[in-house]
Design an enzyme around this catalytic site. Structure first.
Site, mmCIF file in Angstrom:
data_model
loop_
_atom_site.group_PDB
_atom_site.id
_atom_site.type_symbol
_atom_site.label_atom_id
_atom_site.label_comp_id
_atom_site.label_asym_id
_atom_site.label_seq_id
_atom_site.Cartn_x
_atom_site.Cartn_y
_atom_site.Cartn_z
ATOM 1 N N SER A 93 38.754 38.993 37.083
ATOM 2 C CA SER A 93 38.804 39.656 38.384
ATOM 3 C C SER A 93 37.432 39.580 39.018
ATOM 4 C CB SER A 93 39.224 41.125 38.230
ATOM 5 O OG SER A 93 38.925 41.867 39.398
ATOM 6 N N CYS A 255 39.536 40.546 47.203
ATOM 7 C CA CYS A 255 40.102 39.935 45.990
ATOM 8 C C CYS A 255 39.382 38.634 45.629
ATOM 9 C CB CYS A 255 41.598 39.685 46.119
ATOM 10 S SG CYS A 255 42.372 39.209 44.549
#
Length: 345
Positions: A93, A255
């Site tokens: 991530s 993101c």
């Protein structure tokens, strides 16, 4: 105290997306590699118990992630980590890498050097280089050199019960994404549409994973489409994104892994080249700087090396504990807060 288990958490967010970092009390996670540890967390009952303890109510919440700091296995890494979310443990991530880097430096776990500190993070997806700009004891921003990203398939046609036939791209940016142009579902990416976007994302994720199978060609522990990311372009040219996450919420940040996957799609279509940099904007208006650092290959497949730059902010220090007599030791989720998919937990 009669607590059975305690874990200390440094509370951090990256551009609005919460990524708590477990800095103390993390139990030993079995596995020779971080990918092995990821697999154990997702398949062993004790691994799932740990995730439920940290991510579900009454100790957890649907918003954000918990990052388990682990001893590095790779000789070049300063630390390793795995991301825990309500559905499963995840390999990589961008926002959480920025949260972990910020935590390591501002908590003094890794020595901060001004004006710049380089931290190498080991993930199940590979090494991530984090270059932190530091001043007056603070981590001001972090530039990530992400793991190689690549296209699995472009322009995949999918029949849906709500929107007819839509097309999407299946791409890898540290985890697998289904990338969908948001206008196909008659929505725009803005806060007022968050619930509708999330509901659509959950439907599409299920349909995609039923229709296609994706597995990383070199890391078998990474498989399946983890998220649906809706994308658009703002008037100023910035990419607008909304990554939808199980059981039903929207990523507050732009993101990092999603933008890495989207960058691979843009590169495959000839729309970006090495050296290009652009802004990506989230559903709440926060921004990342996305760059294309290099071209490479993964298992002889064309790939690219993305960079993601953003900011992390610490906002608290907490300790979660388990009372041995707690009837909700396994955690729970309710549809009133977690959405309709909470019933599947």
């Amino acid at each position: 105290m009669r607590w059975k288990r305690t874990i200390q958490l440094l509370d951090v967010h990256c551009e609005g997306e919460i990524g708590r970092v477990a800095i103390g009390g993390v139990p030993k996670i079995p596995g020779e590699t971080v990918a092995d540890q990821l697999r154990w967390l997702n398949t062993d009952p004790k691994g799932q118990e740990l995730r439920h303890f940290l991510c579900l109510e009454p100790r957890g919440a649907p918003i954000g992630s918990v990052n388990l700091l682990l001893p590095a296995r790779h000789p070049d890494a300063d630390a390793a980590f795995i991301i825990l979310q309500p559905d499963q443990a995840h390999a990589s991530s961008g926002s959480n890498s920025i949260c972990v880097t910020t935590a390591l430096l501002e908590a003094g776990i890794v020595e901060m050097k001004e004006p710049e500190t380089v931290v190498t993070l080991e993930t199940a997806a590979g090494l991530v280089k984090a270059t932190a700009t530091c001043r007056d004891g603070r981590c001001e921003k972090v530039k990530l050199t992400m793991v190689p990203s690549f296209v699995d398939r472009l322009d995949v046609e999918l029949e849906t019960p709500h929107w007819g036939k839509i097309t999407l791209d299946l791409c890898y940016g540290g985890i697998f994404y289904a990338l969908v142009d948001v206008r196909q579902i008659n929505l725009t990416i803005e806060k007022a549409n968050a619930a509708a976007l999330v509901q659509a994302g959950m439907v599409l994720k299920d349909l995609v994973n039923r229709a296609v199978s994706v597995v990383h060609p070199e890391i078998s522990a990474i498989s399946g489409v983890a998220y649906v990311m809706f994308r658009d372009v703002d008037e100023d040219g910035a990419v607008r994104t909304c990554t939808t996450m199980w059981p039903g919420r929207a990523d507050r940040s732009p993101c990092g892994t999603g933008n890495s996957a989207n960058l691979a799609a843009l590169h495959a279509r000839g729309q970006v080249a090495v050296g290009d940099v652009f802004k990506s904007r989230s559903i709440i208006g926060s921004e990342f700087e996305v760059g294309l650092a290099a071209e490479t290959t993964v298992a002889e497949k064309p790939a690219i090396v993305p960079t993601i730059t953003g900011r992390g902010f610490t906002f608290g220090l907490s300790q979660v504990a388990l009372d041995p007599f707690d009837p909700f030791a396994d955690g729970f989720a309710m549809t009133d807060v977690w959405g309709p998919s909470a019933g599947e937990i």
